[in-house]
Design a protein around this motif. Sequence first.
Motif, PDB file in Angstrom:
ATOM      1  N   VAL A 250       0.843  -1.208   0.000  1.00 46.76           N
ATOM      2  CA  VAL A 250       0.000   0.000   0.000  1.00 46.76           C
ATOM      3  C   VAL A 250       0.880   1.260   0.000  1.00 46.76           C
ATOM      4  CG1 VAL A 250      -1.732   1.292   1.314  1.00 46.76           C
ATOM      5  CG2 VAL A 250      -1.944  -1.173   1.097  1.00 46.76           C
ATOM      6  N   VAL A 251       1.949   1.253   0.809  1.00 47.76           N
ATOM      7  CA  VAL A 251       2.856   2.427   0.849  1.00 47.76           C
ATOM      8  C   VAL A 251       3.443   2.665  -0.541  1.00 47.76           C
ATOM      9  CG1 VAL A 251       5.068   3.268   1.758  1.00 47.76           C
ATOM     10  CG2 VAL A 251       3.425   2.213   3.299  1.00 47.76           C
ATOM     11  N   ASN A 252       3.944   1.576  -1.165  1.00 40.28           N
ATOM     12  CA  ASN A 252       4.496   1.704  -2.522  1.00 40.28           C
ATOM     13  C   ASN A 252       3.445   2.234  -3.494  1.00 40.28           C
ATOM     14  OD1 ASN A 252       7.147   0.876  -2.223  1.00 40.28           O
ATOM     15  ND2 ASN A 252       6.644  -1.274  -2.384  1.00 40.28           N
ATOM     16  N   GLY A 253       2.234   1.668  -3.386  1.00 37.32           N
ATOM     17  CA  GLY A 253       1.151   2.072  -4.281  1.00 37.32           C
ATOM     18  C   GLY A 253       0.824   3.549  -4.143  1.00 37.32           C
ATOM     19  N   VAL A 254       0.746   4.013  -2.902  1.00 34.31           N
ATOM     20  CA  VAL A 254       0.423   5.434  -2.657  1.00 34.31           C
ATOM     21  C   VAL A 254       1.538   6.324  -3.221  1.00 34.31           C
ATOM     22  CG1 VAL A 254       0.140   7.179  -0.849  1.00 34.31           C
ATOM     23  CG2 VAL A 254      -1.052   4.999  -0.658  1.00 34.31           C
ATOM     24  N   VAL A 255       2.798   5.930  -2.984  1.00 31.99           N
ATOM     25  CA  VAL A 255       3.931   6.726  -3.488  1.00 31.99           C
ATOM     26  C   VAL A 255       3.880   6.805  -5.017  1.00 31.99           C
ATOM     27  CG1 VAL A 255       6.453   6.746  -3.744  1.00 31.99           C
ATOM     28  CG2 VAL A 255       5.436   6.315  -1.519  1.00 31.99           C
ATOM     29  N   ILE A 256       3.613   5.656  -5.660  1.00 36.51           N
ATOM     30  CA  ILE A 256       3.552   5.638  -7.136  1.00 36.51           C
ATOM     31  C   ILE A 256       2.430   6.546  -7.629  1.00 36.51           C
ATOM     32  CG2 ILE A 256       2.983   4.159  -9.123  1.00 36.51           C
ATOM     33  CD1 ILE A 256       4.364   1.882  -7.406  1.00 36.51           C
TER      34      ILE A 256
ATOM     35  N   PHE B  15     -11.380   6.318 -11.755  1.00 36.51           N
ATOM     36  CA  PHE B  15     -10.366   6.417 -10.699  1.00 36.51           C
ATOM     37  C   PHE B  15      -9.798   5.047 -10.300  1.00 36.51           C
ATOM     38  CE2 PHE B  15      -9.283   7.127  -6.109  1.00 36.51           C
ATOM     39  CZ  PHE B  15      -8.216   7.977  -6.344  1.00 36.51           C
ATOM     40  N   LEU B  16     -10.676   4.029 -10.272  1.00 31.01           N
ATOM     41  CA  LEU B  16     -10.281   2.708  -9.767  1.00 31.01           C
ATOM     42  C   LEU B  16      -9.065   2.109 -10.487  1.00 31.01           C
ATOM     43  CD1 LEU B  16     -11.307   0.717  -7.571  1.00 31.01           C
ATOM     44  CD2 LEU B  16     -12.453  -0.505  -9.407  1.00 31.01           C
ATOM     45  N   PRO B  17      -8.982   2.175 -11.838  1.00 26.03           N
ATOM     46  CA  PRO B  17      -7.811   1.575 -12.514  1.00 26.03           C
ATOM     47  C   PRO B  17      -6.478   2.139 -12.017  1.00 26.03           C
ATOM     48  CG  PRO B  17      -9.457   2.129 -14.121  1.00 26.03           C
ATOM     49  CD  PRO B  17      -9.940   2.687 -12.829  1.00 26.03           C
ATOM     50  N   LEU B  18      -6.462   3.431 -11.672  1.00 26.22           N
ATOM     51  CA  LEU B  18      -5.208   4.043 -11.204  1.00 26.22           C
ATOM     52  C   LEU B  18      -4.780   3.445  -9.867  1.00 26.22           C
ATOM     53  CD1 LEU B  18      -6.074   7.737 -12.047  1.00 26.22           C
ATOM     54  CD2 LEU B  18      -4.287   6.381 -13.122  1.00 26.22           C
ATOM     55  N   ILE B  19      -5.765   3.250  -8.974  1.00 21.59           N
ATOM     56  CA  ILE B  19      -5.465   2.682  -7.653  1.00 21.59           C
ATOM     57  C   ILE B  19      -5.005   1.233  -7.799  1.00 21.59           C
ATOM     58  CG2 ILE B  19      -6.494   2.071  -5.402  1.00 21.59           C
ATOM     59  CD1 ILE B  19      -6.147   5.062  -5.866  1.00 21.59           C
ATOM     60  N   ILE B  20      -5.745   0.482  -8.633  1.00 21.29           N
ATOM     61  CA  ILE B  20      -5.410  -0.938  -8.816  1.00 21.29           C
ATOM     62  C   ILE B  20      -4.015  -1.085  -9.425  1.00 21.29           C
ATOM     63  CG2 ILE B  20      -6.004  -3.001 -10.150  1.00 21.29           C
ATOM     64  CD1 ILE B  20      -8.950  -2.068  -9.821  1.00 21.29           C
ATOM     65  N   ALA B  21      -3.732  -0.242 -10.432  1.00 20.79           N
ATOM     66  CA  ALA B  21      -2.412  -0.323 -11.089  1.00 20.79           C
ATOM     67  C   ALA B  21      -1.300   0.035 -10.100  1.00 20.79           C
ATOM     68  CB  ALA B  21      -2.364   0.608 -12.286  1.00 20.79           C
ATOM     69  N   SER B  22      -1.523   1.081  -9.294  1.00 21.17           N
ATOM     70  CA  SER B  22      -0.507   1.487  -8.310  1.00 21.17           C
ATOM     71  C   SER B  22      -0.248   0.357  -7.319  1.00 21.17           C
ATOM     72  CB  SER B  22      -0.956   2.726  -7.547  1.00 21.17           C
ATOM     73  OG  SER B  22      -1.289   3.745  -8.433  1.00 21.17           O
ATOM     74  N   LEU B  23      -1.338  -0.313  -6.867  1.00 14.72           N
ATOM     75  CA  LEU B  23      -1.165  -1.417  -5.916  1.00 14.72           C
ATOM     76  C   LEU B  23      -0.481  -2.612  -6.577  1.00 14.72           C
ATOM     77  CD1 LEU B  23      -4.514  -1.371  -3.910  1.00 14.72           C
ATOM     78  CD2 LEU B  23      -2.255  -0.718  -3.101  1.00 14.72           C
ATOM     79  N   GLY B  24      -0.777  -2.821  -7.868  1.00 17.82           N
ATOM     80  CA  GLY B  24      -0.128  -3.914  -8.609  1.00 17.82           C
ATOM     81  C   GLY B  24       1.379  -3.720  -8.661  1.00 17.82           C
ATOM     82  N   ILE B  25       1.810  -2.486  -8.965  1.00 20.88           N
ATOM     83  CA  ILE B  25       3.245  -2.184  -9.006  1.00 20.88           C
ATOM     84  C   ILE B  25       3.822  -2.284  -7.587  1.00 20.88           C
ATOM     85  CG2 ILE B  25       4.996  -0.466  -9.635  1.00 20.88           C
ATOM     86  CD1 ILE B  25       2.670   0.788 -11.427  1.00 20.88           C
ATOM     87  N   GLY B  26       3.069  -1.736  -6.619  1.00 19.22           N
ATOM     88  CA  GLY B  26       3.506  -1.768  -5.220  1.00 19.22           C
ATOM     89  C   GLY B  26       3.708  -3.185  -4.716  1.00 19.22           C
TER      90      GLY B  26
END
Lengths: 116, 323
Positions: free
Chosen positions: A16-22, B73-84
């Motif tokens: 989640v931290v990584n995701g928020v930063v990205i 908005f949802l795709p951006l959150i999902i993509a960020s979590l995928g990378i995270g």
Amino acid sequence: MFDLYTIIMWLTGLMVVNGVVIYVLFYELLGRMYWKKLVSPSRIKEDVVMCGLEYSEETLSVPVSRVFMDIIKRSFPRASRIIEEGGGTSLLNNWFAWMLILLAVLLVILVVAGWI
Amino acid sequence: MFEYIIESLVYPGLVFVIVMIIFTQWLHRKITGRIQYRRGPTYVGPFGLLQPFADFMKLLLKEDVVSKYSVKFLPLIIASLGIGSLAALLVMTPLAFKPLYSGYDVIVFFYLALWASIAVLLMGLATPNPYTSLGVGRYMALIVGSEPAFIASFLVPVIIASKEYSASYSIYLTSLVSDKLWTVDVSSFIAMVIAAIAGFLALMAVLEIKPFDFPEAEGEIYWGLFTEYGGPRLAFIFFILFAERIVLPLIYVLLFLGGSWPVMISQNYILGVVVILIKYLLVFTVLSIIDNVMPRFTPTQALRFLWKYPMVLSFFALIVSLI
């Protein structure tokens, strides 16, 4: 070495931290610094245009599950034919077969547990 | 506490993944260029090294255009979590100076690795284009074909290490002894050989390396899953796909190719990391060459292939490893 529950919490938290930063860095910050200043609203930008024609949501809907099932059916034609023609259904409805499987599982468990 | 956050954000987490993406995409383009009698990137940075970064920034700085029927908005959150999830996953490996690990953490590895695939799937589902729907249907078929084989084959070294070296089903502890797994006994050797072959084929499918790139299939269904995307959202999708090509082959190196062998990473950390990265680059080069020289499977051919060979082989290896 942590226990499994702690590590799940840790790694999910780090994700989640990584995701928020990205999201903040690559979308919000860069957007505010650059591309949000360039935005030029246009109706065409919001529509789906293919081969020069505009499409509405009704004409666009292709059920994903149908595409998926079609691929599965074409990949395994014999198995899907057996299921469609009822071969699989009759086996699933056969209580005698289910009880036979249950008995076999019980026997395996008893052997593994060392009771037989 | 803060050291884990720093690890996941800097090394071997997010910043490391970004640097590796830039380098490996440069390498991939150079290999593609050589195979196609071209020079590949030469202009931006020394030897064209910064060309992938320039392309990434170009996409990030474009206007974000979304059709009115899409989920915004949802795709951006999902993509960020995928990378995270992919960046966090590397903290579980010996690449981290102070790794996070526990018994049975292999479950967490599969959970985090699957997040990336689910993110790509949901990104496709968020747009209404018929070609996107075709791509999503195909991607679902790819996941059904590849993920069971991927999980079964990657479990084999973990099971053998846990049985023979008390690795407690941990990715990190298995990586430390993975060089010894090939020589435990005959059945373990057979299981490792079969799992390494099946695991590599499943890895190719999970990473959408040709011949398994039919969900995108550019030129056939436009760009499948990603037809509607451009600008920052497309940059995020590339980010997930390229980060997957860093993380999953690295895990393959750690589990199947002996990790840091012949160097003990617990004794010489820097040399151990260098050995792991060299092995990873060899695996990536092989994947890039295969990606360039293979034609594309149709969805039917790919699914039959995945269920016939990697799936059967990986489950056979799993049973052999359990005996």
